[in-house]
Design a protein around this motif. Structure first.
Motif, PDB file in Angstrom:
ATOM      1  N   LEU A 171       0.833  -1.199   0.000  1.00 13.49           N
ATOM      2  CA  LEU A 171       0.000   0.000   0.000  1.00 13.49           C
ATOM      3  C   LEU A 171       0.870   1.253   0.000  1.00 13.49           C
ATOM      4  CD1 LEU A 171      -2.826   1.314   0.228  1.00 13.49           C
ATOM      5  CD2 LEU A 171      -2.579   1.157   2.719  1.00 13.49           C
ATOM      6  N   LYS A 172       1.914   1.237   0.815  1.00 13.04           N
ATOM      7  CA  LYS A 172       2.827   2.379   0.870  1.00 13.04           C
ATOM      8  C   LYS A 172       3.493   2.608  -0.482  1.00 13.04           C
ATOM      9  CE  LYS A 172       6.690   4.301   3.511  1.00 13.04           C
ATOM     10  NZ  LYS A 172       7.619   4.099   4.646  1.00 13.04           N
ATOM     11  N   LYS A 173       3.888   1.532  -1.128  1.00 11.88           N
ATOM     12  CA  LYS A 173       4.503   1.657  -2.450  1.00 11.88           C
ATOM     13  C   LYS A 173       3.508   2.236  -3.448  1.00 11.88           C
ATOM     14  CE  LYS A 173       6.849  -0.999  -6.078  1.00 11.88           C
ATOM     15  NZ  LYS A 173       7.319  -2.334  -6.507  1.00 11.88           N
ATOM     16  N   MET A 174       2.250   1.788  -3.374  1.00 12.86           N
ATOM     17  CA  MET A 174       1.236   2.309  -4.285  1.00 12.86           C
ATOM     18  C   MET A 174       1.052   3.811  -4.105  1.00 12.86           C
ATOM     19  SD  MET A 174      -2.840   1.425  -4.698  1.00 12.86           S
ATOM     20  CE  MET A 174      -3.311   2.616  -3.411  1.00 12.86           C
ATOM     21  N   VAL A 175       0.969   4.253  -2.847  1.00 12.27           N
ATOM     22  CA  VAL A 175       0.789   5.684  -2.584  1.00 12.27           C
ATOM     23  C   VAL A 175       1.981   6.472  -3.119  1.00 12.27           C
ATOM     24  CG1 VAL A 175       0.530   7.447  -0.807  1.00 12.27           C
ATOM     25  CG2 VAL A 175      -0.692   5.276  -0.583  1.00 12.27           C
ATOM     26  N   GLU A 176       3.175   5.975  -2.874  1.00  7.71           N
ATOM     27  CA  GLU A 176       4.377   6.654  -3.356  1.00  7.71           C
ATOM     28  C   GLU A 176       4.368   6.762  -4.879  1.00  7.71           C
ATOM     29  OE1 GLU A 176       7.452   4.247  -1.701  1.00  7.71           O
ATOM     30  OE2 GLU A 176       7.474   5.297   0.233  1.00  7.71           O
ATOM     31  N   LYS A 177       3.987   5.680  -5.548  1.00  7.64           N
ATOM     32  CA  LYS A 177       3.955   5.675  -7.008  1.00  7.64           C
ATOM     33  C   LYS A 177       2.846   6.587  -7.540  1.00  7.64           C
ATOM     34  CE  LYS A 177       7.328   2.762  -7.731  1.00  7.64           C
ATOM     35  NZ  LYS A 177       8.591   3.199  -8.364  1.00  7.64           N
ATOM     36  N   ILE A 178       1.722   6.648  -6.827  1.00  9.14           N
ATOM     37  CA  ILE A 178       0.646   7.560  -7.227  1.00  9.14           C
ATOM     38  C   ILE A 178       1.138   8.999  -7.182  1.00  9.14           C
ATOM     39  CG2 ILE A 178      -1.523   8.593  -6.396  1.00  9.14           C
ATOM     40  CD1 ILE A 178      -2.492   5.756  -5.788  1.00  9.14           C
ATOM     41  N   ARG A 179       1.866   9.354  -6.131  1.00 10.97           N
ATOM     42  CA  ARG A 179       2.390  10.721  -6.035  1.00 10.97           C
ATOM     43  C   ARG A 179       3.383  11.005  -7.164  1.00 10.97           C
ATOM     44  NH1 ARG A 179      -1.927  11.505  -3.808  1.00 10.97           N
ATOM     45  NH2 ARG A 179      -2.188  10.813  -1.674  1.00 10.97           N
ATOM     46  N   LEU A 180       4.142   9.970  -7.552  1.00  9.63           N
ATOM     47  CA  LEU A 180       5.062  10.135  -8.674  1.00  9.63           C
ATOM     48  C   LEU A 180       4.291  10.311  -9.982  1.00  9.63           C
ATOM     49  CD1 LEU A 180       7.859  10.104  -9.976  1.00  9.63           C
ATOM     50  CD2 LEU A 180       7.767   7.596  -9.963  1.00  9.63           C
ATOM     51  N   VAL A 181       3.257   9.496 -10.187  1.00 10.24           N
ATOM     52  CA  VAL A 181       2.459   9.591 -11.411  1.00 10.24           C
ATOM     53  C   VAL A 181       1.785  10.960 -11.509  1.00 10.24           C
ATOM     54  CG1 VAL A 181       0.465   8.671 -12.673  1.00 10.24           C
ATOM     55  CG2 VAL A 181       2.104   7.111 -11.623  1.00 10.24           C
ATOM     56  N   GLU A 182       1.349  11.507 -10.381  1.00  8.74           N
ATOM     57  CA  GLU A 182       0.764  12.853 -10.393  1.00  8.74           C
ATOM     58  C   GLU A 182       1.752  13.854 -10.974  1.00  8.74           C
ATOM     59  OE1 GLU A 182      -2.175  12.701  -6.461  1.00  8.74           O
ATOM     60  OE2 GLU A 182      -0.093  13.348  -6.262  1.00  8.74           O
ATOM     61  N   LEU A 183       3.014  13.736 -10.568  1.00  3.09           N
ATOM     62  CA  LEU A 183       4.039  14.635 -11.092  1.00  3.09           C
ATOM     63  C   LEU A 183       4.294  14.370 -12.571  1.00  3.09           C
ATOM     64  CD1 LEU A 183       6.633  14.559  -8.162  1.00  3.09           C
ATOM     65  CD2 LEU A 183       5.084  16.427  -8.744  1.00  3.09           C
ATOM     66  N   LEU A 184       4.378  13.086 -12.924  1.00  2.00           N
ATOM     67  CA  LEU A 184       4.642  12.722 -14.316  1.00  2.00           C
ATOM     68  C   LEU A 184       3.500  13.144 -15.236  1.00  2.00           C
ATOM     69  CD1 LEU A 184       6.055   9.127 -13.710  1.00  2.00           C
ATOM     70  CD2 LEU A 184       7.362  11.120 -14.454  1.00  2.00           C
ATOM     71  N   ARG A 185       2.281  13.073 -14.725  1.00  3.09           N
ATOM     72  CA  ARG A 185       1.105  13.413 -15.540  1.00  3.09           C
ATOM     73  C   ARG A 185       1.103  14.889 -15.915  1.00  3.09           C
ATOM     74  NH1 ARG A 185      -3.849  12.272 -12.187  1.00  3.09           N
ATOM     75  NH2 ARG A 185      -3.293  14.291 -11.309  1.00  3.09           N
ATOM     76  N   GLY A 186       1.519  15.743 -15.004  1.00  3.24           N
ATOM     77  CA  GLY A 186       1.640  17.164 -15.281  1.00  3.24           C
ATOM     78  C   GLY A 186       0.328  17.883 -15.495  1.00  3.24           C
ATOM     79  N   SER A 187       0.408  19.025 -16.176  1.00  2.00           N
ATOM     80  CA  SER A 187      -0.754  19.894 -16.362  1.00  2.00           C
ATOM     81  C   SER A 187      -1.594  19.516 -17.558  1.00  2.00           C
ATOM     82  CB  SER A 187      -0.283  21.339 -16.536  1.00  2.00           C
ATOM     83  OG  SER A 187       0.411  21.477 -17.769  1.00  2.00           O
ATOM     84  N   GLY A 188      -1.025  18.765 -18.479  1.00  2.00           N
ATOM     85  CA  GLY A 188      -1.742  18.417 -19.702  1.00  2.00           C
ATOM     86  C   GLY A 188      -1.614  19.465 -20.790  1.00  2.00           C
ATOM     87  N   LYS A 189      -0.942  20.572 -20.495  1.00  2.00           N
ATOM     88  CA  LYS A 189      -0.748  21.630 -21.480  1.00  2.00           C
ATOM     89  C   LYS A 189       0.671  21.549 -22.038  1.00  2.00           C
ATOM     90  CE  LYS A 189      -4.034  24.790 -19.305  1.00  2.00           C
ATOM     91  NZ  LYS A 189      -4.237  26.129 -18.698  1.00  2.00           N
ATOM     92  N   LYS A 190       0.776  21.556 -23.354  1.00  2.00           N
ATOM     93  CA  LYS A 190       2.076  21.440 -23.994  1.00  2.00           C
ATOM     94  C   LYS A 190       2.757  22.803 -24.071  1.00  2.00           C
ATOM     95  CE  LYS A 190       5.584  19.893 -26.198  1.00  2.00           C
ATOM     96  NZ  LYS A 190       6.667  19.267 -25.394  1.00  2.00           N
ATOM     97  N   LYS A 191       3.786  22.980 -23.255  1.00  2.00           N
ATOM     98  CA  LYS A 191       4.606  24.173 -23.299  1.00  2.00           C
ATOM     99  C   LYS A 191       5.952  23.836 -22.673  1.00  2.00           C
ATOM    100  CE  LYS A 191       2.843  26.075 -18.930  1.00  2.00           C
ATOM    101  NZ  LYS A 191       2.237  27.269 -18.271  1.00  2.00           N
ATOM    102  N   PRO A 192       7.019  24.516 -23.105  1.00  5.31           N
ATOM    103  CA  PRO A 192       8.347  24.191 -22.571  1.00  5.31           C
ATOM    104  C   PRO A 192       8.528  24.693 -21.139  1.00  5.31           C
ATOM    105  CG  PRO A 192       8.496  26.048 -24.062  1.00  5.31           C
ATOM    106  CD  PRO A 192       7.090  25.546 -24.154  1.00  5.31           C
ATOM    107  N   PHE A 193       9.292  23.941 -20.373  1.00  4.41           N
ATOM    108  CA  PHE A 193       9.634  24.352 -19.017  1.00  4.41           C
ATOM    109  C   PHE A 193      10.842  25.299 -19.070  1.00  4.41           C
ATOM    110  CE2 PHE A 193       7.274  20.462 -18.361  1.00  4.41           C
ATOM    111  CZ  PHE A 193       6.498  20.759 -17.249  1.00  4.41           C
ATOM    112  N   LYS A 194      11.042  26.052 -18.004  1.00  9.09           N
ATOM    113  CA  LYS A 194      12.174  26.979 -17.952  1.00  9.09           C
ATOM    114  C   LYS A 194      13.490  26.240 -18.148  1.00  9.09           C
ATOM    115  CE  LYS A 194      10.006  30.490 -15.009  1.00  9.09           C
ATOM    116  NZ  LYS A 194      10.053  31.214 -13.702  1.00  9.09           N
ATOM    117  N   SER A 195      13.576  25.033 -17.571  1.00 11.00           N
ATOM    118  CA  SER A 195      14.810  24.257 -17.710  1.00 11.00           C
ATOM    119  C   SER A 195      15.074  23.907 -19.172  1.00 11.00           C
ATOM    120  CB  SER A 195      14.705  22.963 -16.888  1.00 11.00           C
ATOM    121  OG  SER A 195      13.615  22.161 -17.331  1.00 11.00           O
TER     122      SER A 195
END
Length: 348
Positions: free
Chosen positions: A256-280
């Motif tokens: 369960l802990k691993k699932m929660v951790e991976k969900i938080r990672l997927v949230e970051l990976l999923r992003g905003s859904g808008k295609k635009k370049p990052f400052k980096s």
């Protein structure tokens, strides 16, 4: 809904994770409390139980589901459920444990208004199991409380789901979250149909969509978050080897802990859904992108051609490749050494 974790409920970009303890306490309040702390330790936002009286859920002659009979050897639902009831006296201790663990307390009232009345002062959000999606009188009662409702849709068609949602809406309650679900334990991969989340989004555009996961493992839940699920519900237990109808189909605390951790990672990976370049990326682009470059030494007065111009890195300080065709045929205004970037003043 006062804890920090509870604030993730329906917050844009956040996935609200419900650790479904269900009946995995086997009627033992001490075990139920351990499940509370295990869920909190795993990082879940809420821990959910099931509130019912066996005689209010099923007739005394109703058969068990195939998976229940396989897991516990009982072919009578009433006999199966009776020892899994939580005594009313257990709830104050569970709520106290949840406050201490800083996790939201939830419990599904199984299809009877008496159970809902018991829970009404204890819960901030109703969770309706798939078996009650067609129990419209029950949904009407829950809707009238004006509390948010999370509605599972296992076994349901879109038409049935619309009827359930309409019943709640008619009470004036529009605080509805709809969960895709397949009612099979464990749900085989070919029946998970996680992308049905998109169908629910299409048919219920005004409501958040989530996923109640009955598959083994955590992959389906992660895919659901990738599709934008706002709520993930997943069964868990302290030990899959314990007796009980749902133990074998549940995650253990480390999983369960691993699932929660991976969900938080997927949230970051999923992003905003808008295609635009990052400052980096904009910084990297200065070196990774290209500019118009002199391929050979070019003498002042000579014309630019495909034989003396090329396109190379870096872009920083130079002219973008889209100007290449505009420069061809122009005349050099200065001597330009090979491998040098062209400037705006280098041609006329």
């Amino acid at each position: 809904m006062s804890s920090i974790k509870s604030m993730r409920f329906l917050k844009p970009g956040c996935t609200f994770v419900i650790a479904e303890a269900g009946v995995n306490h086997n009627g033992n309040v001490n075990l139920a409390e351990k499940l509370v702390f295990a869920a909190a330790e795993a990082g879940a936002d809420a821990v959910k139980f099931q509130t019912f009286k066996a005689e209010q859920v099923t007739t005394k002659h109703s058969p068990t589901a195939a998976y229940q009979k396989k897991n516990v050897g009982e072919d009578n639902q009433w006999k199966l459920l009776r020892p899994l009831e939580l005594a009313e006296s257990a709830y104050p201790n569970l709520i106290k444990a949840c406050k201490k663990a800083q996790i939201m307390f939830m419990s599904t009232p199984h299809g009877h208004i008496d159970s809902a009345k018991l829970l009404k002062p204890m819960v901030s959000v109703w969770k309706v199991g798939s078996g009650d999606l067609t129990n419209l009188p029950f949904l009407k009662y829950l809707g009238q409380t004006k509390k948010p409702i999370i509605l599972s849709t296992g076994m349901a068609t879109i038409a049935e789901t619309k009827e359930a949602v309409k019943t709640i809406e008619q009470t004036g309650n529009k605080k509805i979250t709809i969960l895709h679900c397949t009612t099979n334990y464990p749900c085989p991969p070919e029946e998970a149909n996680v992308s049905a989340i998109l169908d629910l989004k299409k048919n219920f555009p005004r409501y958040p969509i989530g996923y109640s996961d009955h598959t083994l493992g955590i992959e389906a839940a992660l895919i659901a978050v990738g599709y934008g699920a706002t709520v993930i519900e997943k069964h868990f237990t302290l030990d899959r080897s314990m007796p009980g109808p749902d133990q074998q189909n549940s995650l253990e605390p480390a999983e369960l802990k691993k699932m929660v951790e991976k969900i938080r990672l997927v949230e970051l990976l999923r992003g905003s859904g808008k295609k635009k370049p990052f400052k980096s990326e904009l910084i990297i682009a200065q070196m990774a992108r290209k500019a118009v470059i002199a391929l050979t030494d070019i003498t002042k007065g000579n014309k630019f051609t495909s034989k003396n111009l090329t396109i190379k890195r870096p872009a920083k300080g130079g002219l973008p490749p889209k100007l290449y065709w505009k420069i061809i045929g122009k005349t050099a205004t200065r001597d330009i050494p090979a491998d040098a970037q062209l400037k705006k003043t280098d041609f006329k």
